[in-house]
Design a protein around this motif. Structure first.
Motif, PDB file in Angstrom:
ATOM      1  N   SER A 123       0.775  -1.165   0.005  1.00  0.00           N
ATOM      2  CA  SER A 123       0.055  -0.155   0.170  1.00  0.00           C
ATOM      3  C   SER A 123       0.932   1.230   0.006  1.00  0.00           C
ATOM      4  CB  SER A 123      -0.973  -0.144   0.942  1.00  0.00           C
ATOM      5  OG  SER A 123      -0.201   0.135   2.249  1.00  0.00           O
ATOM      6  N   LEU A 124       0.621   2.432  -0.585  1.00  0.00           N
ATOM      7  CA  LEU A 124       1.015   3.739  -0.461  1.00  0.00           C
ATOM      8  C   LEU A 124       0.102   4.436   0.257  1.00  0.00           C
ATOM      9  CD1 LEU A 124       2.870   5.843  -1.035  1.00  0.00           C
ATOM     10  CD2 LEU A 124       1.581   6.285  -3.580  1.00  0.00           C
ATOM     11  N   SER A 142       3.604  13.492   2.223  1.00  0.00           N
ATOM     12  CA  SER A 142       4.789  12.635   2.530  1.00  0.00           C
ATOM     13  C   SER A 142       4.263  11.238   1.958  1.00  0.00           C
ATOM     14  CB  SER A 142       5.189  12.491   4.185  1.00  0.00           C
ATOM     15  OG  SER A 142       4.067  12.090   4.791  1.00  0.00           O
ATOM     16  N   ALA A 143       5.163  10.279   1.715  1.00  0.00           N
ATOM     17  CA  ALA A 143       4.799   9.063   1.057  1.00  0.00           C
ATOM     18  C   ALA A 143       5.256   7.988   1.956  1.00  0.00           C
ATOM     19  CB  ALA A 143       5.555   8.892  -0.271  1.00  0.00           C
ATOM     20  N   GLU A 144       4.225   7.264   2.459  1.00  0.00           N
ATOM     21  CA  GLU A 144       4.567   6.242   3.529  1.00  0.00           C
ATOM     22  C   GLU A 144       4.183   4.764   2.344  1.00  0.00           C
ATOM     23  OE1 GLU A 144       3.863   4.298   7.799  1.00  0.00           O
ATOM     24  OE2 GLU A 144       2.703   5.635   6.902  1.00  0.00           O
ATOM     25  N   VAL A 145       5.114   3.776   2.224  1.00  0.00           N
ATOM     26  CA  VAL A 145       5.135   2.559   1.340  1.00  0.00           C
ATOM     27  C   VAL A 145       5.078   1.385   2.652  1.00  0.00           C
ATOM     28  CG1 VAL A 145       5.610   0.780  -0.298  1.00  0.00           C
ATOM     29  CG2 VAL A 145       5.936   3.337  -0.635  1.00  0.00           C
ATOM     30  N   VAL A 146       4.106   0.340   2.590  1.00  0.00           N
ATOM     31  CA  VAL A 146       4.051  -0.631   3.259  1.00  0.00           C
ATOM     32  C   VAL A 146       3.858  -1.946   2.420  1.00  0.00           C
ATOM     33  CG1 VAL A 146       2.840  -1.683   5.275  1.00  0.00           C
ATOM     34  CG2 VAL A 146       2.967   0.735   5.169  1.00  0.00           C
ATOM     35  N   THR A 173      -5.186   5.985   1.690  1.00  0.00           N
ATOM     36  CA  THR A 173      -4.271   4.786   1.214  1.00  0.00           C
ATOM     37  C   THR A 173      -4.807   4.043   0.136  1.00  0.00           C
ATOM     38  OG1 THR A 173      -3.628   4.512   3.518  1.00  0.00           O
ATOM     39  CG2 THR A 173      -3.360   2.688   2.073  1.00  0.00           C
ATOM     40  N   ILE A 174      -3.934   3.554  -0.693  1.00  0.00           N
ATOM     41  CA  ILE A 174      -4.284   2.715  -2.170  1.00  0.00           C
ATOM     42  C   ILE A 174      -3.492   1.672  -2.007  1.00  0.00           C
ATOM     43  CG2 ILE A 174      -5.231   4.738  -3.392  1.00  0.00           C
ATOM     44  CD1 ILE A 174      -2.565   4.724  -4.968  1.00  0.00           C
ATOM     45  N   ARG A 175      -3.677   0.620  -2.712  1.00  0.00           N
ATOM     46  CA  ARG A 175      -3.191  -0.553  -3.131  1.00  0.00           C
ATOM     47  C   ARG A 175      -2.181  -0.190  -4.188  1.00  0.00           C
ATOM     48  NH1 ARG A 175      -2.043  -4.746  -0.114  1.00  0.00           N
ATOM     49  NH2 ARG A 175      -1.624  -5.913  -1.948  1.00  0.00           N
ATOM     50  N   ASN A 181      -6.472   9.355  -7.570  1.00  0.00           N
ATOM     51  CA  ASN A 181      -6.430   8.200  -7.224  1.00  0.00           C
ATOM     52  C   ASN A 181      -6.513   8.028  -5.705  1.00  0.00           C
ATOM     53  OD1 ASN A 181      -5.531   6.847  -9.601  1.00  0.00           O
ATOM     54  ND2 ASN A 181      -3.290   7.534  -9.263  1.00  0.00           N
ATOM     55  N   PHE A 182      -6.540   9.070  -4.888  1.00  0.00           N
ATOM     56  CA  PHE A 182      -6.668   9.226  -3.597  1.00  0.00           C
ATOM     57  C   PHE A 182      -8.118   9.865  -3.063  1.00  0.00           C
ATOM     58  CE2 PHE A 182      -2.116   8.516  -4.068  1.00  0.00           C
ATOM     59  CZ  PHE A 182      -1.736   7.703  -3.067  1.00  0.00           C
ATOM     60  N   GLY A 183      -8.884   9.948  -3.926  1.00  0.00           N
ATOM     61  CA  GLY A 183     -10.356  10.847  -3.734  1.00  0.00           C
ATOM     62  C   GLY A 183      -9.918  12.135  -3.450  1.00  0.00           C
TER      63      GLY A 183
END
Length: 153
Positions: A29-30, A47-51, A87-89, A143-145
């Protein structure tokens, strides 16, 4: 082609025709975090958080001011006020995290420009490295609404 993610399993077999194929769960996810502006009437910071599905995580930001050098670093929330997170996949979390790692290692990211080299464009670049196609800022926001205006206020 199908995007298949299996919760809690990193590597597994699927059958293609009569052939078992070992596959790797590499998505994730991002999350783009929107932070309050430092000054009243200022623009927010992103900021961008990738999991990754494997549990690995990386959270980065691009800093700078108009005409000043920009730099990418691991995110530091000290003194920041979170407004919201979306958050998006993403299909390629490893690709996104590799981009983040290389950007942090480089540090300097050219001259800051609110349109072409900012915290928003950094998040867009992380998304693109993770396999999210966006034509521009408006597509990225949707993409994030969010609307384009949500990125500016």
């Amino acid at each position: 082609m199908r995007d298949l993610s299996v919760s809690n399993i990193h590597t597994y077999y699927v059958v293609a025709g009569n052939t078992p194929v070992l596959v790797h769960n590499c998505g994730g996810s991002l999350t783009v975090h929107k932070w309050a502006a430092e000054e009243p009437g200022g623009v927010p910071h992103f900021s961008a958080e990738v999991v990754a599905d494997s549990g690995a995580t990386r959270h980065t930001e691009l800093l700078g001011g108009t005409g000043a050098p920009a730099s990418v670093r691991d995110f530091d929330p000290v003194g920041m006020t979170l407004i919201e997170s979306r958050t998006i996949r993403i299909p390629d979390a490893a690709g996104a995290m590799t981009f983040q790692k290389r950007a942090v290692m480089r540090g300097r990211a050219g001259s800051y420009n609110v349109i072409t080299n900012s915290c928003v464009t950094h998040c867009m670049n992380v998304a693109a490295a993770g396999g999210v196609g966006s034509v521009g800022v408006r597509d990225f926001a949707s993409n994030f609404g969010w609307s384009y205006k949500d990125l500016r206020r």
